[in-house]
Design an enzyme around this catalytic site. Structure first.
Site, short mmCIF file in Angstrom:
data_model
loop_
_atom_site.label_atom_id
_atom_site.label_comp_id
_atom_site.label_asym_id
_atom_site.label_seq_id
_atom_site.Cartn_x
_atom_site.Cartn_y
_atom_site.Cartn_z
N GLU A 174 0.84 -0.05 19.78
CA GLU A 174 -0.72 -0.57 20.27
C GLU A 174 -1.50 0.09 20.93
OE1 GLU A 174 -0.14 -4.99 22.06
OE2 GLU A 174 -2.01 -5.05 21.68
N LYS A 216 -0.31 -1.87 15.48
CA LYS A 216 -0.84 -2.89 16.15
C LYS A 216 -2.52 -2.50 17.22
CE LYS A 216 -1.03 -7.04 19.09
NZ LYS A 216 0.04 -8.18 19.59
P1 13P Z 1 -4.36 -11.17 22.12
O1 13P Z 1 -3.93 -11.69 20.26
O2 13P Z 1 -3.97 -12.28 22.63
O3 13P Z 1 -5.30 -9.71 21.88
O4 13P Z 1 -3.11 -10.19 21.83
C1 13P Z 1 -2.20 -9.71 21.22
C2 13P Z 1 -1.31 -9.04 22.97
O5 13P Z 1 0.16 -9.24 22.11
C3 13P Z 1 -2.04 -8.35 23.57
O6 13P Z 1 -0.44 -6.90 23.71
#
Ligand code: 13P
Length: 338
Positions: A174, A216
């Site tokens: 991510e 992500k």
């Molecule tokens: P949000 O969808 O609220 O941005 O959170 C996703 C997430 O896991 C951020 O690390």
């Protein structure tokens, strides 16, 4: 299951990922906004209510948990990961230790958590986790993100991903380019390009098997204080273009974060992306706020009204499940809400 099979199940068509891995500090903020005391019991009740919901079986392929939650037992018997598996979703775990100030940069962070990670991964596997998450954070500003931030975060993400695959779990990679700021959509496109490029350079150096990973990312959108707005169609076009150019085709799944978009925006934009998805990527959601905001509101109104909390969650999960197939519409949203 192989790593690729796990990644495919997490992102199966019509399904996505519930990011319920808020740290104790972040959930404190969410509970404060609904006037609920931030106790271990309340955190468990809210989360087990979502995890026992109807939507789990139909629209959720995986759930990202926080360290406390993966070790909790529900009030009605099974452990939290057992409850999730029973509903045919895969339990996952956030393993980073948060974004910490980056030495040598005035206002940026590097995500920490590599020390002792190999041992923690073993423990999480035994608790039932089959995938993990690590979040790097990049801000857009005059001088940001610096190449120091882009390179150090990519290096950490790659070392994390390699360790996770060694432990036979799927790493969610991510790299989040924050939407805070007044920049336009093109700036977001350019920064996300630089960030993704560096991440995939490092992942290659660390010999990560991309088929056994899920990316992500943020969507390509204008900053939250930008004076310009973009249509869902423009967001979709630029997002897909950026992914096609910068994400190797071996990557199995791409599951977006919601990042501060409203629940409806997050569904609408994901739907627009899937309508024009001409790639082999399984493109879906990995939403925290985008899946939980309404359910959290219902929890604030009456913590014992399980029905209302689950109704709100079921609805959002269903809408996003449809968006993962490009079958969502604003009208459906109204019909179900009515
Ligand atoms: P949000 O969808 O609220 O941005 O959170 C996703 C997430 O896991 C951020 O690390």
């Amino acid at each position: 299951m192989t790593l690729e099979e796990i990644a495919k199940k997490m992102c199966a068509k019509g399904k996505g990922i519930l990011a319920a891995d808020e740290s104790t500090g972040t959930i404190a903020k969410r509970f404060k906004s609904i006037n609920v005391e931030n106790t271990e019991k309340n955190r468990l009740i809210f989360r087990q209510t979502l995890f026992s919901s109807e939507a789990m079986k139909n629209y959720i392929g995986g759930v990202i948990l926080f360290d406390e939650t993966i070790k909790q037992k529900t009030t009605f018997g099974p452990s939290v990961p057992e409850l999730i598996s029973k509903n045919d979703a895969i339990p996952g775990i956030k393993v980073d230790k948060g974004a910490k100030p980056l030495a040598g940069s005035s206002d940026e962070t590097v995500t920490e958590g590599l020390d002792g990670l190999r041992e923690r991964l073993k423990e999480y596997y035994e608790l039932g986790a089959r995938f993990t998450k690590w979040r790097a954070v990049y801000k857009i500003g005059n001088k940001f993100p610096s190449s120091q931030s882009i390179r150090s975060n990519a290096h950490a993400l790659a070392r994390y991903a390699a360790l996770v695959q060694e432990a036979e779990m799927v790493p969610i990679v991510e790299p989040e380019v924050l939407m805070d700021g007044s920049h336009d959509i093109n700036k977001c496109y350019q920064v996300t390009t630089d960030v993704l490029n560096e991440c995939y350079n490092e992942l290659a150096i660390h010999k990560v098997n991309l088929k056994g990973t899920v990316l992500k990312p943020n969507m390509i959108i204008p900053g939250s204080d930008s004076t310009t707005r973009s249509s869902a169609e423009e967001i979709a076009k630029k997002t897909l273009d950026c992914l096609k150019k910068n994400v190797p085709s071996e990557v199995t799944g791409i599951a977006f974060l919601s990042g501060g978009q409203s629940e409806i925006e997050a569904s609408k934009n994901l739907n627009a992306i899937n309508k024009i998805n001409d790639t082999n990527f399984l493109i879906t959601f990995s939403y925290g706020r985008g899946l939980q905001a309404s359910a959290l509101k219902a929890f604030g109104e009456d913590q014992s009204n399980q029905n209302n909390i689950q109704k709100a969650f079921d609805h959002r999960a269903k809408m996003n499940g449809l968006s993962s197939k490009g079958e969502w519409s604003e009208n459906l949203e109204k019909e179900v809400a009515a």
